[in-house]
Design an enzyme around this catalytic site. Sequence first.
Site, mmCIF file in Angstrom:
data_model
loop_
_atom_site.group_PDB
_atom_site.id
_atom_site.type_symbol
_atom_site.label_atom_id
_atom_site.label_comp_id
_atom_site.label_asym_id
_atom_site.label_seq_id
_atom_site.Cartn_x
_atom_site.Cartn_y
_atom_site.Cartn_z
ATOM 1 C CG ASP A 52 19.884 32.328 -15.024
ATOM 2 O OD1 ASP A 52 20.802 32.318 -15.864
ATOM 3 O OD2 ASP A 52 20.072 32.224 -13.794
ATOM 4 C CE1 TYR A 111 19.136 40.812 -12.511
ATOM 5 C CE2 TYR A 111 21.023 41.814 -11.411
ATOM 6 C CZ TYR A 111 20.499 41.056 -12.437
ATOM 7 O OH TYR A 111 21.328 40.541 -13.401
#
Length: 259
Positions: A52, A111
């Site tokens: 994003d 992540y």
Amino acid sequence: MPRFALKVEYHGKPFAGWQRQKDQPSVQGAIEAALARIEPGEHTIAAAGRTDTGVHGLGQVAHCDLEKNWDPFRLSEALNYHLKPAPVAIVDAALVDDEWHARFSAVERQYLFRILMRRAPATHDEGQVWQIKHDLDVAAMQAGANMLLGNHDFTTFRSSICQAASPVKTLDELRVERVQGLSGPEVHFHVRARSFLHNQVRSFVGTLERVGTGAWSPEDVKHALEAKDRAACGPVCPGHGLYLARVGYPDPVFSSDRV
């Protein structure tokens, strides 16, 4: 047409995310424009994950199909030349089979999320960490994180616009550690799964931050998970502390993976 895998690193701040968007800068758009400079024509690349706005890449992986049978090193050098001055780098490239796919061949994604704990503005890490002014209880956050491990319905921790067919995912790792960064003490979250829901990691971190302050107990995380209700989630933290750190495949793809 030979297919090439690309390991991509990027600073997410100037981009509206990975995915190409009309009238908005994107990482995908920057790489496709660089590809058009070395092989004229339209190019479409596929990525392991679509990050994003503001989210960074340390080990994003994409693939492209080209006309020329490039030497992988020369391909990465040529792309890096044409990517300037965008904060995007091709850190490795490899020739792969035609059926290999950056997204669908992946078996895990990792992540990293960084929280910086200091009151003074973060001049060097601005845009690369979520900065908070208070200390956090790492042990309590790890206890809360442990409630999320395994196979669950993660409806509570996915965005309302998530397009995944099912909210059920298996979380393999959610490790919380305190480290001393160059700008001050940080809390790092290491998160690993085969795939993730939209905003899942940021929802985890925002919720666990509440545990770290004492506003939530670790058991509250379990109750939120069991609620299967987005309203039960804690705050969703900002994207600029999040990094797609690594994408795993059944066999090593890049020479740097074999070291």
